[in-house]
Design a protein around this motif. Structure first.
Motif, PDB file in Angstrom:
ATOM      1  N   LYS A  57      10.228  19.244 -10.408  1.00  0.00           N
ATOM      2  CA  LYS A  57      10.355  19.082 -11.851  1.00  0.00           C
ATOM      3  C   LYS A  57      11.773  18.686 -12.231  1.00  0.00           C
ATOM      4  O   LYS A  57      12.741  19.171 -11.648  1.00  0.00           O
ATOM      5  CB  LYS A  57       9.970  20.376 -12.577  1.00  0.00           C
ATOM      6  N   GLN A  58      11.855  17.819 -13.248  1.00  0.00           N
ATOM      7  CA  GLN A  58      13.158  17.424 -13.764  1.00  0.00           C
ATOM      8  C   GLN A  58      13.023  17.141 -15.258  1.00  0.00           C
ATOM      9  O   GLN A  58      11.975  16.705 -15.719  1.00  0.00           O
ATOM     10  CB  GLN A  58      13.669  16.190 -13.048  1.00  0.00           C
ATOM     11  N   PRO A  59      14.079  17.400 -16.020  1.00  0.00           N
ATOM     12  CA  PRO A  59      14.045  17.110 -17.450  1.00  0.00           C
ATOM     13  C   PRO A  59      14.550  15.694 -17.726  1.00  0.00           C
ATOM     14  O   PRO A  59      15.092  15.019 -16.853  1.00  0.00           O
ATOM     15  CB  PRO A  59      15.004  18.148 -18.025  1.00  0.00           C
ATOM     16  N   ASN A  60      14.383  15.239 -18.959  1.00  0.00           N
ATOM     17  CA  ASN A  60      14.998  13.998 -19.399  1.00  0.00           C
ATOM     18  C   ASN A  60      16.489  14.270 -19.610  1.00  0.00           C
ATOM     19  O   ASN A  60      16.852  15.127 -20.414  1.00  0.00           O
ATOM     20  CB  ASN A  60      14.351  13.518 -20.704  1.00  0.00           C
ATOM     21  N   PRO A  61      17.378  13.576 -18.902  1.00  0.00           N
ATOM     22  CA  PRO A  61      18.815  13.891 -18.984  1.00  0.00           C
ATOM     23  C   PRO A  61      19.418  13.622 -20.363  1.00  0.00           C
ATOM     24  O   PRO A  61      20.498  14.136 -20.667  1.00  0.00           O
ATOM     25  CB  PRO A  61      19.440  12.985 -17.914  1.00  0.00           C
ATOM     26  N   TYR A  62      18.736  12.836 -21.205  1.00  0.00           N
ATOM     27  CA  TYR A  62      19.278  12.492 -22.524  1.00  0.00           C
ATOM     28  C   TYR A  62      18.797  13.424 -23.636  1.00  0.00           C
ATOM     29  O   TYR A  62      19.259  13.310 -24.766  1.00  0.00           O
ATOM     30  CB  TYR A  62      18.922  11.044 -22.871  1.00  0.00           C
ATOM     31  N   TYR A  63      17.840  14.318 -23.306  1.00  0.00           N
ATOM     32  CA  TYR A  63      17.290  15.210 -24.324  1.00  0.00           C
ATOM     33  C   TYR A  63      17.356  16.647 -23.808  1.00  0.00           C
ATOM     34  O   TYR A  63      16.505  17.069 -23.014  1.00  0.00           O
ATOM     35  CB  TYR A  63      15.844  14.838 -24.651  1.00  0.00           C
ATOM     36  N   PRO A  64      18.331  17.422 -24.247  1.00  0.00           N
ATOM     37  CA  PRO A  64      18.440  18.814 -23.790  1.00  0.00           C
ATOM     38  C   PRO A  64      17.223  19.657 -24.144  1.00  0.00           C
ATOM     39  O   PRO A  64      16.947  20.655 -23.472  1.00  0.00           O
ATOM     40  CB  PRO A  64      19.690  19.326 -24.527  1.00  0.00           C
ATOM     41  N   ASP A  65      16.477  19.269 -25.191  1.00  0.00           N
ATOM     42  CA  ASP A  65      15.312  20.053 -25.600  1.00  0.00           C
ATOM     43  C   ASP A  65      14.031  19.592 -24.908  1.00  0.00           C
ATOM     44  O   ASP A  65      12.948  20.115 -25.197  1.00  0.00           O
ATOM     45  CB  ASP A  65      15.130  19.983 -27.118  1.00  0.00           C
ATOM     46  N   SER A  66      14.120  18.617 -24.014  1.00  0.00           N
ATOM     47  CA  SER A  66      12.916  18.151 -23.315  1.00  0.00           C
ATOM     48  C   SER A  66      12.465  19.187 -22.292  1.00  0.00           C
ATOM     49  O   SER A  66      13.258  19.989 -21.796  1.00  0.00           O
ATOM     50  CB  SER A  66      13.187  16.821 -22.613  1.00  0.00           C
ATOM     51  N   ARG A  67      11.175  19.150 -21.970  1.00  0.00           N
ATOM     52  CA  ARG A  67      10.621  20.067 -20.979  1.00  0.00           C
ATOM     53  C   ARG A  67      10.537  19.381 -19.621  1.00  0.00           C
ATOM     54  O   ARG A  67      10.206  18.200 -19.546  1.00  0.00           O
ATOM     55  CB  ARG A  67       9.231  20.529 -21.426  1.00  0.00           C
ATOM     56  N   PRO A  68      10.818  20.103 -18.544  1.00  0.00           N
ATOM     57  CA  PRO A  68      10.765  19.494 -17.209  1.00  0.00           C
ATOM     58  C   PRO A  68       9.361  18.995 -16.876  1.00  0.00           C
ATOM     59  O   PRO A  68       8.354  19.581 -17.287  1.00  0.00           O
ATOM     60  CB  PRO A  68      11.178  20.641 -16.280  1.00  0.00           C
ATOM     61  N   PHE A  69       9.284  17.919 -16.109  1.00  0.00           N
ATOM     62  CA  PHE A  69       8.008  17.314 -15.738  1.00  0.00           C
ATOM     63  C   PHE A  69       8.126  16.780 -14.312  1.00  0.00           C
ATOM     64  O   PHE A  69       9.224  16.661 -13.755  1.00  0.00           O
ATOM     65  CB  PHE A  69       7.637  16.182 -16.705  1.00  0.00           C
ATOM     66  N   PHE A  70       6.995  16.453 -13.715  1.00  0.00           N
ATOM     67  CA  PHE A  70       6.970  15.884 -12.369  1.00  0.00           C
ATOM     68  C   PHE A  70       6.998  14.360 -12.490  1.00  0.00           C
ATOM     69  O   PHE A  70       5.979  13.745 -12.804  1.00  0.00           O
ATOM     70  CB  PHE A  70       5.705  16.310 -11.617  1.00  0.00           C
ATOM     71  N   PHE A  71       8.152  13.770 -12.256  1.00  0.00           N
ATOM     72  CA  PHE A  71       8.259  12.317 -12.334  1.00  0.00           C
ATOM     73  C   PHE A  71       7.582  11.684 -11.115  1.00  0.00           C
ATOM     74  O   PHE A  71       7.851  12.043  -9.975  1.00  0.00           O
ATOM     75  CB  PHE A  71       9.718  11.870 -12.394  1.00  0.00           C
ATOM     76  N   GLY A  72       6.690  10.739 -11.359  1.00  0.00           N
ATOM     77  CA  GLY A  72       5.986  10.056 -10.280  1.00  0.00           C
ATOM     78  C   GLY A  72       4.692  10.713  -9.856  1.00  0.00           C
ATOM     79  O   GLY A  72       3.973  10.170  -9.008  1.00  0.00           O
ATOM     80  N   LYS A  73       4.358  11.872 -10.449  1.00  0.00           N
ATOM     81  CA  LYS A  73       3.115  12.540 -10.064  1.00  0.00           C
ATOM     82  C   LYS A  73       1.949  11.960 -10.844  1.00  0.00           C
ATOM     83  O   LYS A  73       1.940  11.963 -12.073  1.00  0.00           O
ATOM     84  CB  LYS A  73       3.224  14.049 -10.299  1.00  0.00           C
TER      85      LYS A  73
END
Length: 229
Positions: A57-73
């Motif tokens: 899981k990783q968050p959007n680096p430009y949005y501190p309030d974003s929720r982590p997600f599985f990029f590429g899943k």
């Protein structure tokens, strides 16, 4: 009368419980029939999740309030196993201080079940948390907006996409030691640990940018509760 409990031979056994393996977690069910005093025929069933070893899981680096997600899943994956095997008692409770040690092996069919991943995609933004337009979309590696982490705001609704499930038949094998330590003869409390091999003729599509394997080897531990009769 010595006051000692007489050992009884029960012909049937059934238990269910929780299982954790190196690729996920789930539930387990077993049903046993005594073949001899030290051998049982066993029915084995599992419903477990399966994760790709490269997903994180990783968050959007430009949005501190974003929720982590599985990029590429691309898909969440579950495995429904059903198999048959044998259980051999290596040491009875009287021989090992109230713990019965068993060796188990099972072989059977495995149905891989995939459910697509949905994400919240940023359609318009100023790289801050004050202005953004978000749309929920099924993850598609060909979608230009989904090819960069900075365009994804977070995971979409988990329960969206169950009507798009697909099935992937396969086979499995399981080898384990189990330790049954219930204080009551007619009850079962056991810890089972070992290795599973899950094979699918066609690799299940889990990740978009990493290789999806046909064979998954996982170590597992299962806690079981049940009864004998």
């Amino acid at each position: 009368m010595t006051g000692e409990e007489v050992a009884l031979l029960f012909r049937n056994e059934a238990e269910g419980g929780l299982t954790l393996h190196s690729g996920g977690f789930g539930i387990s069910f077993k049903r046993g029939w005594h073949k001899t005093g030290y051998k049982k025929r066993m029915l084995d069933m599992d419903l477990v999740s399966l994760r790709h070893p490269k997903q994180y899981k990783q968050p959007n680096p430009y949005y501190p309030d974003s929720r982590p997600f599985f990029f590429g899943k691309m898909n969440y994956v579950y495995m429904l196993r059903a198999g048959y095997g044998m259980q051999n008692i290596l040491f009875g409770k009287g021989e090992r201080s109230g713990v019965e040690v068993r060796f188990n092996y099972y072989f059977g069919g495995n149905l891989g079940i995939t459910k697509p991943v949905y994400l919240e995609v940023l359609l318009d933004s100023q790289f801050d948390s004050l202005f953004k337009v978000v749309e929920v979309r099924q993850y598609d590696p060909e979608d230009p907006l989904m090819q960069s982490v900075e365009n994804i705001y977070g995971p979409g609704p988990y329960f969206q996409g169950f009507d798009q499930m697909k099935f992937h038949p396969g086979v499995y094998a399981k080898f384990a030691l189990s330790f049954e330590y219930s204080m009551w003869q007619h009850k079962v409390t056991a810890l089972e640990t070992g290795i599973t091999l899950d094979y699918f003729p066609k690799a299940i599509p889990i990740m978009a940018y990493n290789k999806n394997e046909n064979l998954y080897v996982n170590f597992f531990i299962t806690l079981l509760w049940g009864a004998k009769w």
